[in-house]
Design an enzyme around this catalytic site. Structure first.
Site, PDB file in Angstrom:
ATOM      1  N   ASP A  12       8.909 -23.148  13.441  1.00  0.00           N
ATOM      2  CA  ASP A  12       9.445 -24.481  13.164  1.00  0.00           C
ATOM      3  C   ASP A  12      10.110 -24.996  14.436  1.00  0.00           C
ATOM      4  O   ASP A  12      11.100 -24.419  14.898  1.00  0.00           O
ATOM      5  CB  ASP A  12      10.462 -24.353  12.021  1.00  0.00           C
ATOM      6  CG  ASP A  12      11.102 -25.657  11.619  1.00  0.00           C
ATOM      7  OD1 ASP A  12      11.018 -26.650  12.382  1.00  0.00           O
ATOM      8  OD2 ASP A  12      11.725 -25.689  10.543  1.00  0.00           O
ATOM      9  N   ASN A  26       5.546 -41.631  16.343  1.00  0.00           N
ATOM     10  CA  ASN A  26       4.671 -42.804  16.259  1.00  0.00           C
ATOM     11  C   ASN A  26       5.287 -43.907  17.127  1.00  0.00           C
ATOM     12  O   ASN A  26       6.377 -43.735  17.671  1.00  0.00           O
ATOM     13  CB  ASN A  26       4.462 -43.242  14.795  1.00  0.00           C
ATOM     14  CG  ASN A  26       5.754 -43.617  14.116  1.00  0.00           C
ATOM     15  OD1 ASN A  26       6.593 -44.324  14.667  1.00  0.00           O
ATOM     16  ND2 ASN A  26       5.934 -43.147  12.894  1.00  0.00           N
ATOM     17  N   GLY A  34       4.889 -35.200   9.202  1.00  0.00           N
ATOM     18  CA  GLY A  34       4.668 -34.049  10.081  1.00  0.00           C
ATOM     19  C   GLY A  34       5.879 -33.675  10.914  1.00  0.00           C
ATOM     20  O   GLY A  34       7.016 -33.686  10.442  1.00  0.00           O
ATOM     21  N   VAL A  35       5.635 -33.360  12.181  1.00  0.00           N
ATOM     22  CA  VAL A  35       6.680 -32.956  13.117  1.00  0.00           C
ATOM     23  C   VAL A  35       7.747 -34.045  13.224  1.00  0.00           C
ATOM     24  O   VAL A  35       8.945 -33.765  13.214  1.00  0.00           O
ATOM     25  CB  VAL A  35       6.070 -32.672  14.521  1.00  0.00           C
ATOM     26  CG1 VAL A  35       7.145 -32.502  15.573  1.00  0.00           C
ATOM     27  CG2 VAL A  35       5.178 -31.450  14.473  1.00  0.00           C
ATOM     28  N   ASP A  36       7.316 -35.293  13.310  1.00  0.00           N
ATOM     29  CA  ASP A  36       8.228 -36.424  13.463  1.00  0.00           C
ATOM     30  C   ASP A  36       9.240 -36.471  12.312  1.00  0.00           C
ATOM     31  O   ASP A  36      10.454 -36.540  12.531  1.00  0.00           O
ATOM     32  CB  ASP A  36       7.391 -37.715  13.517  1.00  0.00           C
ATOM     33  CG  ASP A  36       8.174 -38.937  13.968  1.00  0.00           C
ATOM     34  OD1 ASP A  36       9.305 -38.791  14.475  1.00  0.00           O
ATOM     35  OD2 ASP A  36       7.639 -40.042  13.810  1.00  0.00           O
ATOM     36  N   SER A 119      -0.700 -34.837  18.589  1.00  0.00           N
ATOM     37  CA  SER A 119      -1.891 -35.565  18.125  1.00  0.00           C
ATOM     38  C   SER A 119      -2.885 -34.752  17.306  1.00  0.00           C
ATOM     39  O   SER A 119      -3.913 -35.277  16.910  1.00  0.00           O
ATOM     40  CB  SER A 119      -2.636 -36.247  19.283  1.00  0.00           C
ATOM     41  OG  SER A 119      -1.950 -37.397  19.705  1.00  0.00           O
ATOM     42  N   THR A 120      -2.601 -33.467  17.034  1.00  0.00           N
ATOM     43  CA  THR A 120      -3.595 -32.639  16.344  1.00  0.00           C
ATOM     44  C   THR A 120      -3.469 -32.674  14.823  1.00  0.00           C
ATOM     45  O   THR A 120      -4.304 -32.103  14.131  1.00  0.00           O
ATOM     46  CB  THR A 120      -3.532 -31.170  16.813  1.00  0.00           C
ATOM     47  OG1 THR A 120      -2.245 -30.640  16.490  1.00  0.00           O
ATOM     48  CG2 THR A 120      -3.780 -31.067  18.312  1.00  0.00           C
ATOM     49  N   GLY A 121      -2.448 -33.327  14.309  1.00  0.00           N
ATOM     50  CA  GLY A 121      -2.279 -33.428  12.855  1.00  0.00           C
ATOM     51  C   GLY A 121      -2.988 -34.663  12.325  1.00  0.00           C
ATOM     52  O   GLY A 121      -4.207 -34.791  12.456  1.00  0.00           O
ATOM     53  N   TYR A 123      -3.236 -37.474  13.508  1.00  0.00           N
ATOM     54  CA  TYR A 123      -3.932 -38.254  14.541  1.00  0.00           C
ATOM     55  C   TYR A 123      -5.302 -37.654  14.882  1.00  0.00           C
ATOM     56  O   TYR A 123      -6.033 -38.191  15.697  1.00  0.00           O
ATOM     57  CB  TYR A 123      -3.072 -38.389  15.792  1.00  0.00           C
ATOM     58  CG  TYR A 123      -1.938 -39.390  15.666  1.00  0.00           C
ATOM     59  CD1 TYR A 123      -1.566 -39.944  14.437  1.00  0.00           C
ATOM     60  CD2 TYR A 123      -1.224 -39.783  16.774  1.00  0.00           C
ATOM     61  CE1 TYR A 123      -0.530 -40.850  14.332  1.00  0.00           C
ATOM     62  CE2 TYR A 123      -0.181 -40.695  16.680  1.00  0.00           C
ATOM     63  CZ  TYR A 123       0.161 -41.218  15.455  1.00  0.00           C
ATOM     64  OH  TYR A 123       1.187 -42.127  15.369  1.00  0.00           O
TER      65      TYR A 123
END
Length: 175
Positions: A12, A26, A34-36, A119-121, A123
């Site tokens: 995490d 974003n 997600g992470v954001d 960007s791998t989620g 996006y």
């Protein structure tokens, strides 16, 4: 001077004991999924207040805020590209995310920094392609003099962790 280090771990990002973590944000910088979303929840409402004053962020750029309730003192917010098939400059924009984030970290004399798989989620940037760009950019950055000594790729999934481990061994053989 200590040896510069690039490593991957599964976990995490909001719990990492580093000076800065990178938020895959974003364009609004006002939180998301997600992470954001995880970073905004863990940092507390002061992060959102500070982000509101930043007036968003362009794709491929980065901005820095305090970490508030996070173990990390700083959060570097960067906006990765949405994957459109590869013909819309996505690779260069993703590379720019890493370069701009690392430049901001160096400007702020940060020694240790943790990145998510930008960007791998949602996006949809292909994981293997994104990982190679990420590792290449941080490896190139560490060849230049800066305050940064440790870069950690914090992977949420086992698949991402395995991919990062493989690419780090391939591109950074001394790791």
């Amino acid at each position: 001077m200590s040896k510069k280090q690039i490593l991957a771990l599964q976990g995490d990002i909001t719990k990492q004991a580093v000076e800065a973590i990178v938020n895959a944000a974003n364009n609004t910088l006002l939180g998301g999924g997600g992470v954001d979303g995880a970073i905004h929840r863990a940092a507390g409402p002061q992060l959102l207040e500070e982000c509101r004053r930043l007036n968003g962020c362009e794709t491929g750029e980065a901005k820095i805020t305090s970490g508030y309730r996070l173990p990390a003192r700083w959060v570097i917010h960067t906006v990765g590209p949405v994957w459109q098939g590869g013909n819309e400059g996505e690779e260069e924009l993703l590379a720019s995310c890493y370069r701009k984030s690392l430049a901001l970290a160096a400007e702020n004399q940060i020694v240790s920094i943790a990145f998510p798989a930008i960007s791998t989620g949602v996006y949809r940037f292909p994981l293997e392609k994104a990982t190679k760009i990420a590792v290449r950019e941080v490896n190139n950055f560490l060849k230049k003099p800066s305050s940064i000594e440790q870069i950690i790729f914090v992977c949420f999934s086992q698949r991402a962790f395995d991919c990062y481990q493989e690419v780090i061994q391939e591109l950074v053989p001394e790791s």
